[in-house]
Write a protein that holds these residues in place. Structure first.
Motif, PDB file in Angstrom:
ATOM      1  N   ARG A  21     -42.101 -69.728   9.349  1.00 39.37           N
ATOM      2  CA  ARG A  21     -42.830 -70.783   8.626  1.00 39.37           C
ATOM      3  C   ARG A  21     -44.226 -70.976   9.194  1.00 39.37           C
ATOM      4  NH1 ARG A  21     -38.174 -74.004   9.231  1.00 39.37           N
ATOM      5  NH2 ARG A  21     -39.371 -75.451  10.512  1.00 39.37           N
ATOM      6  N   ARG A  22     -44.322 -70.987  10.523  1.00 33.90           N
ATOM      7  CA  ARG A  22     -45.637 -71.169  11.145  1.00 33.90           C
ATOM      8  C   ARG A  22     -46.584 -70.019  10.796  1.00 33.90           C
ATOM      9  NH1 ARG A  22     -43.732 -75.809  12.024  1.00 33.90           N
ATOM     10  NH2 ARG A  22     -43.398 -76.657  14.088  1.00 33.90           N
ATOM     11  N   VAL A  23     -46.071 -68.813  10.863  1.00 26.66           N
ATOM     12  CA  VAL A  23     -46.902 -67.638  10.543  1.00 26.66           C
ATOM     13  C   VAL A  23     -47.362 -67.693   9.092  1.00 26.66           C
ATOM     14  CG1 VAL A  23     -46.871 -65.116  10.255  1.00 26.66           C
ATOM     15  CG2 VAL A  23     -45.999 -66.151  12.366  1.00 26.66           C
ATOM     16  N   LYS A  24     -46.476 -68.060   8.199  1.00 28.00           N
ATOM     17  CA  LYS A  24     -46.839 -68.160   6.781  1.00 28.00           C
ATOM     18  C   LYS A  24     -47.996 -69.142   6.596  1.00 28.00           C
ATOM     19  CE  LYS A  24     -44.962 -69.401   2.276  1.00 28.00           C
ATOM     20  NZ  LYS A  24     -43.831 -69.983   1.550  1.00 28.00           N
ATOM     21  N   THR A  25     -47.938 -70.280   7.277  1.00 28.81           N
ATOM     22  CA  THR A  25     -49.026 -71.258   7.199  1.00 28.81           C
ATOM     23  C   THR A  25     -50.308 -70.699   7.804  1.00 28.81           C
ATOM     24  OG1 THR A  25     -47.473 -73.108   7.277  1.00 28.81           O
ATOM     25  CG2 THR A  25     -49.753 -73.578   7.879  1.00 28.81           C
ATOM     26  N   LEU A  26     -50.208 -70.087   8.983  1.00 28.44           N
ATOM     27  CA  LEU A  26     -51.395 -69.551   9.654  1.00 28.44           C
ATOM     28  C   LEU A  26     -52.084 -68.471   8.838  1.00 28.44           C
ATOM     29  CD1 LEU A  26     -49.981 -69.428  13.268  1.00 28.44           C
ATOM     30  CD2 LEU A  26     -51.899 -70.841  12.493  1.00 28.44           C
ATOM     31  N   LEU A  27     -51.308 -67.681   8.108  1.00 28.05           N
ATOM     32  CA  LEU A  27     -51.893 -66.604   7.310  1.00 28.05           C
ATOM     33  C   LEU A  27     -52.801 -67.102   6.192  1.00 28.05           C
ATOM     34  CD1 LEU A  27     -48.972 -64.025   7.129  1.00 28.05           C
ATOM     35  CD2 LEU A  27     -51.237 -63.663   8.140  1.00 28.05           C
ATOM     36  N   LEU A  28     -52.731 -68.386   5.880  1.00 28.17           N
ATOM     37  CA  LEU A  28     -53.668 -68.962   4.912  1.00 28.17           C
ATOM     38  C   LEU A  28     -55.088 -69.003   5.485  1.00 28.17           C
ATOM     39  CD1 LEU A  28     -51.538 -72.034   3.718  1.00 28.17           C
ATOM     40  CD2 LEU A  28     -51.958 -69.911   2.435  1.00 28.17           C
ATOM     41  N   PHE A  29     -55.184 -68.933   6.831  1.00 30.98           N
ATOM     42  CA  PHE A  29     -56.463 -69.164   7.487  1.00 30.98           C
ATOM     43  C   PHE A  29     -56.929 -68.047   8.417  1.00 30.98           C
ATOM     44  CE2 PHE A  29     -54.140 -73.117   6.753  1.00 30.98           C
ATOM     45  CZ  PHE A  29     -54.988 -73.719   5.851  1.00 30.98           C
ATOM     46  N   THR A  30     -56.045 -67.117   8.763  1.00 31.47           N
ATOM     47  CA  THR A  30     -56.407 -66.040   9.697  1.00 31.47           C
ATOM     48  C   THR A  30     -55.453 -64.873   9.548  1.00 31.47           C
ATOM     49  OG1 THR A  30     -56.920 -65.486  12.006  1.00 31.47           O
ATOM     50  CG2 THR A  30     -54.999 -66.892  11.627  1.00 31.47           C
ATOM     51  N   VAL A 117     -48.906 -78.139   4.741  1.00 36.29           N
ATOM     52  CA  VAL A 117     -50.157 -77.766   4.092  1.00 36.29           C
ATOM     53  C   VAL A 117     -49.948 -77.608   2.595  1.00 36.29           C
ATOM     54  CG1 VAL A 117     -51.933 -75.973   3.930  1.00 36.29           C
ATOM     55  CG2 VAL A 117     -51.034 -76.636   6.162  1.00 36.29           C
ATOM     56  N   VAL A 118     -50.868 -78.195   1.857  1.00 37.86           N
ATOM     57  CA  VAL A 118     -50.938 -77.982   0.416  1.00 37.86           C
ATOM     58  C   VAL A 118     -52.312 -77.386   0.153  1.00 37.86           C
ATOM     59  CG1 VAL A 118     -50.914 -79.062  -1.865  1.00 37.86           C
ATOM     60  CG2 VAL A 118     -49.466 -79.977  -0.034  1.00 37.86           C
ATOM     61  N   GLN A 119     -52.344 -76.263  -0.561  1.00 34.12           N
ATOM     62  CA  GLN A 119     -53.622 -75.614  -0.835  1.00 34.12           C
ATOM     63  C   GLN A 119     -53.733 -75.319  -2.318  1.00 34.12           C
ATOM     64  OE1 GLN A 119     -54.334 -71.870   1.173  1.00 34.12           O
ATOM     65  NE2 GLN A 119     -56.530 -72.105   0.954  1.00 34.12           N
ATOM     66  N   SER A 120     -54.883 -75.632  -2.876  1.00 34.28           N
ATOM     67  CA  SER A 120     -55.188 -75.331  -4.259  1.00 34.28           C
ATOM     68  C   SER A 120     -56.628 -74.877  -4.310  1.00 34.28           C
ATOM     69  CB  SER A 120     -54.975 -76.573  -5.129  1.00 34.28           C
ATOM     70  OG  SER A 120     -55.325 -76.300  -6.466  1.00 34.28           O
ATOM     71  N   ASP A 121     -56.823 -73.610  -4.677  1.00 37.91           N
ATOM     72  CA  ASP A 121     -58.157 -73.016  -4.680  1.00 37.91           C
ATOM     73  C   ASP A 121     -58.798 -73.207  -3.308  1.00 37.91           C
ATOM     74  OD1 ASP A 121     -57.821 -72.228  -7.382  1.00 37.91           O
ATOM     75  OD2 ASP A 121     -58.465 -74.218  -8.050  1.00 37.91           O
ATOM     76  N   ARG A 141     -45.587 -83.681   0.811  1.00 33.05           N
ATOM     77  CA  ARG A 141     -46.052 -82.323   0.539  1.00 33.05           C
ATOM     78  C   ARG A 141     -45.487 -81.822  -0.772  1.00 33.05           C
ATOM     79  NH1 ARG A 141     -45.331 -77.652  -0.609  1.00 33.05           N
ATOM     80  NH2 ARG A 141     -46.409 -75.861   0.176  1.00 33.05           N
ATOM     81  N   ARG A 142     -44.199 -82.076  -1.000  1.00 32.96           N
ATOM     82  CA  ARG A 142     -43.558 -81.645  -2.252  1.00 32.96           C
ATOM     83  C   ARG A 142     -44.245 -82.303  -3.453  1.00 32.96           C
ATOM     84  NH1 ARG A 142     -40.680 -83.416  -5.967  1.00 32.96           N
ATOM     85  NH2 ARG A 142     -40.294 -85.426  -5.022  1.00 32.96           N
ATOM     86  N   ARG A 143     -44.508 -83.598  -3.346  1.00 35.24           N
ATOM     87  CA  ARG A 143     -45.128 -84.316  -4.464  1.00 35.24           C
ATOM     88  C   ARG A 143     -46.555 -83.835  -4.711  1.00 35.24           C
ATOM     89  NH1 ARG A 143     -43.858 -90.176  -2.639  1.00 35.24           N
ATOM     90  NH2 ARG A 143     -45.660 -90.642  -3.932  1.00 35.24           N
ATOM     91  N   LEU A 144     -47.322 -83.616  -3.651  1.00 32.62           N
ATOM     92  CA  LEU A 144     -48.702 -83.127  -3.814  1.00 32.62           C
ATOM     93  C   LEU A 144     -48.724 -81.678  -4.339  1.00 32.62           C
ATOM     94  CD1 LEU A 144     -50.473 -84.484  -0.637  1.00 32.62           C
ATOM     95  CD2 LEU A 144     -50.956 -85.127  -2.993  1.00 32.62           C
ATOM     96  N   GLY A 145     -47.761 -80.887  -3.868  1.00 32.26           N
ATOM     97  CA  GLY A 145     -47.712 -79.486  -4.274  1.00 32.26           C
ATOM     98  C   GLY A 145     -47.342 -79.283  -5.713  1.00 32.26           C
ATOM     99  N   SER A 146     -46.742 -80.285  -6.350  1.00 28.53           N
ATOM    100  CA  SER A 146     -46.300 -80.134  -7.728  1.00 28.53           C
ATOM    101  C   SER A 146     -47.339 -80.574  -8.748  1.00 28.53           C
ATOM    102  CB  SER A 146     -44.997 -80.920  -7.953  1.00 28.53           C
ATOM    103  OG  SER A 146     -45.243 -82.305  -7.771  1.00 28.53           O
ATOM    104  N   GLY A 147     -48.427 -81.147  -8.290  1.00 26.25           N
ATOM    105  CA  GLY A 147     -49.424 -81.627  -9.248  1.00 26.25           C
ATOM    106  C   GLY A 147     -50.810 -81.087  -8.958  1.00 26.25           C
ATOM    107  N   PRO A 148     -51.676 -81.054  -9.945  1.00 25.87           N
ATOM    108  CA  PRO A 148     -53.047 -80.573  -9.721  1.00 25.87           C
ATOM    109  C   PRO A 148     -53.861 -81.618  -8.962  1.00 25.87           C
ATOM    110  CG  PRO A 148     -52.801 -81.351 -11.979  1.00 25.87           C
ATOM    111  CD  PRO A 148     -51.435 -81.432 -11.327  1.00 25.87           C
TER     112      PRO A 148
END
Length: 149
Positions: A21-30, A117-121, A141-148
């Motif tokens: 899980r940590r690696v998956k998050t880090l890969l968004l940035f490095t 982390v929630v990322q959109s564009d 996170r779940r609630r933010l991730g489901s909406g624009p």
């Protein structure tokens, strides 16, 4: 605080669910991530096959973190995790720089906490409770991730 980690060397010790899980998050940035573990979660092995991370499939050895800027200890052995944190402090003092440390099992030893982390564009939202309410963080996170946004 958000910091640019795109050129920072990151070492993750441990190859299980938390490390994945940590690696998956880090890969968004490095993409400067090395995982050290005798056994790897399937997703970590796949990331290595894709060339996205480097894996050393063996037990942690003293000195493995000597070039790291950030170290995550995510093993199932509290003593190993604590020793890695102590090594970060010693190496940091020796080389005159702080090696940021996080462990999955004792937030008191951490220099930083992992946010959800929630990322959109180009927008990134980090959510954290300082370890006090992970269930609430997960829900937000779940609630933010489901909406624009």
């Amino acid at each position: 605080m958000f910091i640019d980690i795109s050129e920072k060397e990151i070492v993750v010790v441990g190859g299980g669910n938390i490390a994945a899980r940590r690696v998956k998050t880090l890969l968004l940035f490095t993409d400067h991530i090395t995982v050290i573990a005798p056994r790897l979660h399937d997703s970590l092995a796949e990331l290595e096959t894709e060339g996205r991370i480097t894996c050393l499939q063996r037990a942690y050895r003293e000195g493995d973190i000597s070039k790291a800027h950030i170290v995550l200890a995510a093993t199932d052995d509290e003593e190993v995790n604590r020793n890695i944190g102590e090594e970060c402090n010693v190496l940091g003092q020796r080389c005159g720089r702080k090696i940021l440390f996080n462990t999955a099992d004792d937030r008191r030893l951490c220099d930083f906490y992992f946010p959800a982390v929630v990322q959109s564009d180009d927008i990134v939202i980090g959510i954290n409770s300082g370890g006090k309410n992970p269930a609430k963080v997960k829900e937000i996170r779940r609630r933010l991730g489901s909406g624009p946004f």
